[in-house]
Write a protein that holds these residues in place. Structure first.
Motif, PDB file in Angstrom:
ATOM      1  N   MET A 120       1.055  -1.191   0.139  1.00 40.66           N
ATOM      2  CA  MET A 120       0.050   0.195   0.312  1.00 40.66           C
ATOM      3  C   MET A 120       1.049   1.351   0.371  1.00 40.66           C
ATOM      4  SD  MET A 120      -2.985   0.326   2.129  1.00 40.66           S
ATOM      5  CE  MET A 120      -2.713  -1.379   3.010  1.00 40.66           C
ATOM      6  N   MET A 121       0.295   1.916  -0.665  1.00 40.50           N
ATOM      7  CA  MET A 121       0.853   3.267  -0.968  1.00 40.50           C
ATOM      8  C   MET A 121       1.082   3.684   0.324  1.00 40.50           C
ATOM      9  SD  MET A 121       3.177   5.258  -2.191  1.00 40.50           S
ATOM     10  CE  MET A 121       3.552   7.111  -2.646  1.00 40.50           C
ATOM     11  N   GLU A 180      -1.423  -2.410  -4.661  1.00 46.28           N
ATOM     12  CA  GLU A 180      -0.981  -2.666  -5.509  1.00 46.28           C
ATOM     13  C   GLU A 180      -1.128  -4.178  -6.746  1.00 46.28           C
ATOM     14  OE1 GLU A 180       0.966  -2.318  -2.653  1.00 46.28           O
ATOM     15  OE2 GLU A 180       1.677  -4.006  -1.928  1.00 46.28           O
ATOM     16  N   HIS A 204       5.796   3.432  -7.894  1.00 46.52           N
ATOM     17  CA  HIS A 204       5.755   3.110  -6.473  1.00 46.52           C
ATOM     18  C   HIS A 204       4.931   2.081  -6.487  1.00 46.52           C
ATOM     19  CE1 HIS A 204       5.735   2.912  -1.190  1.00 46.52           C
ATOM     20  NE2 HIS A 204       4.520   2.172  -1.937  1.00 46.52           N
ATOM     21  N   GLU A 205       3.673   1.657  -7.089  1.00 44.39           N
ATOM     22  CA  GLU A 205       2.627   0.350  -6.863  1.00 44.39           C
ATOM     23  C   GLU A 205       3.312  -0.675  -8.083  1.00 44.39           C
ATOM     24  OE1 GLU A 205       0.774   0.678  -4.879  1.00 44.39           O
ATOM     25  OE2 GLU A 205       1.071   2.325  -4.008  1.00 44.39           O
ATOM     26  N   HIS A 220       5.852  -2.876  -7.042  1.00 39.98           N
ATOM     27  CA  HIS A 220       5.255  -3.466  -5.997  1.00 39.98           C
ATOM     28  C   HIS A 220       5.037  -4.795  -7.394  1.00 39.98           C
ATOM     29  CE1 HIS A 220       4.701  -2.041  -2.365  1.00 39.98           C
ATOM     30  NE2 HIS A 220       4.861  -1.581  -2.778  1.00 39.98           N
ATOM     31  N   GLU A 260       8.129  -2.978   1.244  1.00 40.34           N
ATOM     32  CA  GLU A 260       7.161  -1.504   1.600  1.00 40.34           C
ATOM     33  C   GLU A 260       8.637  -0.568   0.663  1.00 40.34           C
ATOM     34  OE1 GLU A 260       4.718   0.399   0.650  1.00 40.34           O
ATOM     35  OE2 GLU A 260       3.653  -1.651   0.384  1.00 40.34           O
ATOM     36  N   ALA A 262       9.411  -0.149  -2.709  1.00 41.66           N
ATOM     37  CA  ALA A 262       8.327   0.458  -3.396  1.00 41.66           C
ATOM     38  C   ALA A 262       8.764   1.917  -3.280  1.00 41.66           C
ATOM     39  CB  ALA A 262       7.042   0.245  -3.476  1.00 41.66           C
ATOM     40  N   TYR A 275       8.605   1.845   4.952  1.00 36.59           N
ATOM     41  CA  TYR A 275       8.885   2.565   4.198  1.00 36.59           C
ATOM     42  C   TYR A 275       9.828   3.032   3.570  1.00 36.59           C
ATOM     43  CZ  TYR A 275       3.878   1.328   3.194  1.00 36.59           C
ATOM     44  OH  TYR A 275       2.766   1.134   3.313  1.00 36.59           O
TER      45      TYR A 275
HETATM   46 ZN   LIG Z   1       3.944   0.154  -0.985  1.00 33.20          ZN
END
Ligand SMILES: [Zn+2]
Length: 831
Positions: free
Chosen positions: A1-2, A304, A334-335, A338, A357, A360, A415
């Protein structure tokens, strides 16, 4: 997840968090990797949607096999469902199976004991009721619903009807029974029956479509490579689909139809990004296609899902917003990364989330550096480093086996810190070994799970170096170094000394490989040293005293530092040490000393820096309350406002020049108001307002007839508000606020909008405005609720009520407004 939104994280920093105590209470719980008793092999779903009830009617055929030990039972996650039937599939026949169900987990007794590697298929007929699911006797939950019906009955005229799903972490088991753990994976196929007017998206390829007699259509999606259950996705709605390609594979963008024309400006770099990621990982894009879709009222930033990334609708920027650049390009980058790190190799457990993460996150730096140059990559790297340092997470290990809630793992440590650690590792190993290490990790673990140890083994295998010390320090340890750097020169002996003192609390000592550059003019000599004690001293002999000793010459170390350099050192650093951060540090030092002519001279040079973001940054640092500064930079500022190639830099210059309030610049502002960039136009209108209020008000009224976003929307609202609280402008002002999706821009607009509501007298309008703020409060993504709900209640809503207290005693209207606001605060007081 972003990650979510920048402003959100800033607000979170400003507000004392009460989330910490929760951590401590559950610190003793060890979060083991989920045992694998049965393994998923394949999932086949046949689903229909009930838009009136927000239900999904599903049939599932789930094929599994015991992982190693023989077993006669099966446990499946199935959250909040009605279970209509469970049976074993025997050829074409169904043999009913006994089961127990507690509303969360199905415990199924199989017809016999199955040996390892013996596949069997279970059939389940079920109803998914995402809006009614309750967790442990508490209220129906708003988050982790898995399946979301947006405006399902079409009652909201301003909102499209959509369905989308959000699986991570373990919410997809709300809409299909599965083993909802990241260490499971399977192939899948989904038959989705939807109203004919809508399009659908899921994982893999759309293999067939069949029109039904009742006005619906059944789309058949097939995913023939295995992926984890949390990556399953469905999206349904009235979207335009814009198609690109990468090596013959579909690359597509699902946007709401008004954004069809700008979809390529938002997503169009995707094929180039895929090619870039293939090149650096040495692993071909693994999946059959890659689609991206936007979702209204999305509960996170982006997700993603394998081959089918879901983004917040904030990505849908209009053509004028995009003049300043695509604010969400980093989400796209980013996605996409992933799809390798997360989807192809998946974290074994949420404790190891960083193996998804950190990559990403770091991909945003890699992409920026590749596409826009080293400064842009370094800028992104530094921004994310600040994001970690500002999060005060010194006590958290990167790989964390103790946490209160798995959602807590989605933080600045997993992250931002993880990404910076990869950057240090890349610098230490060198590009060639680093990227070969990524390749080995991916090909060794593809279609399987990964944890930090596998990462270490891959880098060790490639480089031939022991990396236990690095992983123990950074992956299985916590905190970051804090250092004080100072210098001494002995001209008689021709000896320079650098002292590095580690000042972080306790007896923790970090081991850091560091480059030190010693400068004579533009010539430099690099020394490679190890910082590894509480205090280290490095000495260099010289004939002529060095102009600069630059510790951490590549500016890669994750630390907080005090660096005892002089203005002369920094001037030399700005001129000859070429990194983004070398220059930014010099700008920061000079900004604190701008009345010094030498510092001011450097700042003037930096206002013309070759990297645009440092130009606007420097302009933002200039203090024109100092007369010397004001006069000295004025011609330069006017020149930049007129001629800089980047709209964001022109906007920064216009904003500052506006504060001079000089009539001679009026023609410049009048012209810039027509600029296609919202930021340039908005700043120019703001500047005009300080010279000629009437002209600015006339412009604002004219602008207000069309939808406005960005800086211009804010300035127009502000001018209308200042022109007398304008009850008649409510539609425009509230409309501008309402149009903003949940994003940084919306949080920036929140305070002015609240100020405006504080001045309004019309009760109906005040209530409408309060409802909009309450909608924002309740739409805030789950991770931020515990901080942002009290912020909006106490800082925003209460401040409006307080303004209304003056004169309330004699005004029933004001009393009613205050009562209304208090009732809204009361609704969400539990946080
Ligand atoms: Zn992510």
């Amino acid at each position: 997840m972003m990650k979510l939104f920048l402003i959100c994280s800033l607000l979170v920093l400003a507000i004392a968090s009460n989330g910490q105590s929760r951590d401590e209470n559950q610190a003793e719980v060890y979060r083991a990797t989920s045992p694998r008793i049965n393994d998923l092999v394949h999932t086949k779903l046949d689903v229909k949607f009930d838009y009136n009830k927000s239900y999904l009617y599903g049939k599932a055929w789930i094929t599994l096999k015991p992982h190693f030990y023989a077993t006669d039972s099966l446990m499946l996650d199935a959250k909040g469902m009605d279970i209509n039937k469970i049976a074993l599939v025997k050829g074409t026949a169904l043999a009913p199976l006994k089961y127990k169900y507690d509303g969360m987990v199905l415990t199924i007794k199989l017809d016999k004991e199955y040996a390892a590697n013996t596949a069997y298929t279970v059939y389940i007929d079920y109803t998914s009721k995402p809006n009614e699911i309750k967790v442990k006797g508490s209220d129906a939950i708003k988050n982790a619903k898995g399946l979301y019906f947006i405006n399902p009955k079409g009652e909201d005229k301003d909102k499209p009807t959509q369905i989308w799903t959000q699986g991570e972490t373990e919410a997809n088991s709300v809409w299909f029974p599965t083993i909802d753990k990241p260490n499971q994976r399977c192939t899948d196929e989904i038959y989705m029956t939807v109203p004919e007017k809508y399009v659908t998206l899921s994982n893999g390829l759309l293999t067939s479509q069949k029109k039904n007699a009742d006005g619906t259509r059944t789309d058949y999606w097939k995913m023939d490579l295995p992926h984890a259950p949390y990556l399953f996705f469905m999206g349904v709605g009235d979207y335009a689909i814009i198609k690109d390609a990468y090596k013959g594979k579909e690359v597509s963008y699902y946007v709401e139809k008004p954004y069809a024309a700008v979809a390529r400006k938002i997503f169009g770099l995707t094929p180039e990004m895929i090619a870039f990621y293939v090149k650096i990982t040495g692993v071909e894009y693994p999946w059959a296609k890659y689609s991206q879709i936007t979702g209204r009222d999305y509960v996170s930033g982006a997700m993603e899902n394998t081959t089918a990334t879901l983004h917040t609708d904030a990505l849908q920027q209009d053509a004028r917003e995009l003049v300043d650049g695509n604010k969400f390009e980093e989400y796209v980058a980013h996605e996409l990364f992933h799809q390798w790190f997360g989807d192809l190799v998946t974290t074994e457990s949420w404790s190891n989330l960083t193996v998804n993460e950190s990559f990403a996150n770091y991909s945003e730096v890699l992409w920026s550096q590749y596409k826009y140059g080293k400064d842009a990559g370094d800028d992104k790297n530094f921004e994310d480093m600040q994001g970690y340092l500002g999060s005060h997470s010194e006590s958290k290990d990167l790989v964390r086996f103790h946490y209160a809630d798995k959602e807590d793992m989605f933080d600045a440590v997993s992250y931002n810190k993880g990404g910076r650690i990869l950057h240090m590792l890349r610098t230490y190993l060198g590009d060639s070994a680093f990227f070969k290490g990524l390749n080995l990790y991916l090909i060794t673990n593809k279609f399987k799970t990964g944890e930090a140890h596998q990462l270490r083994l891959a880098f060790e295998e490639v480089s031939g170096l022991d990396l236990n010390w690095f992983f123990n320090q950074w992956y299985f340890g916590s905190g970051n170094p804090k250092v004080e750097i100072s210098y001494a020169y002995d001209d008689a002996a021709g000896k320079a000394s650098v002292f590095v003192k580690q000042t972080q609390e306790g007896d923790q000592v970090f081991r850091l490989p560091v480059a030190i550059d010693v400068y004579n003019g533009k010539e430099k000599v690099r020394q490679q040293v190890w910082i590894e004690h509480k205090t280290d001293t490095f000495s260099f002999s010289y004939k002529k005293r060095p102009d600069l000793i630059n510790v951490d010459a590549e500016k890669v170390i994750l630390w907080e530092k005090k660096d005892d350099k002089t203005l002369e050192n920094f001037t030399h650093q700005y001129t000859y040490a070429a990194n983004y951060l070398d220059r930014k540090e010099a700008i920061d030092f000079c900004a604190k000393n701008q009345e010094d002519p030498k510092a001011l001279s450097l700042l003037k040079t930096a206002m013309k820096d070759h990297y645009y973001a440092l130009r606007s940054y420097t302009i933002g640092e200039m203090d024109i309350k100092k007369a010397g500064v004001k006069n000295e930079i004025e011609p330069l500022l006017a020149d930049i406002a007129k001629n800089d190639a980047k709209p964001t830099v022109r906007a920064a210059a216009l904003g500052l020049l506006g504060q001079y309030a000089k009539p001679e610049y009026k023609p410049l502002y009048v012209k810039a108001i027509q600029d296609s960039s919202y930021s340039v136009s908005g700043e120019a209108l703001g500047a005009l307002a300080q010279l000629d209020g009437e002209a600015a008000l006339a412009d604002a009224k004219a602008f207000a007839k069309q939808p406005l976003k960005g800086k211009l929307g804010g300035v127009v609202s502000q001018i209308l508000i200042e022109a007398g609280g304008g009850e008649e402008d409510f539609d425009v002002i509230a409309g501008n606020f309402g149009k903003l999706p949940v994003s940084d821009a919306k949080f920036e607009a929140l305070q002015p909008f609240a100020d405006y509501l504080g001045t309004l007298t019309n009760t109906e309008k005040v209530k409408k405005g309060i409802d909009m703020i309450v909608d924002l409060r309740d739409a805030v993504p789950v991770q931020y609720k515990s901080q942002l709900t009290p912020f909006i209640n106490n800082m925003i809503l209460r401040s409006i009520a307080n303004k209304k207290k003056t004169g309330a005693q004699s005004s029933p209207d004001l009393q009613e407004q205050i009562k209304y606001i208090n009732s809204k605060i009361e609704e969400k007081k539990g946080f």
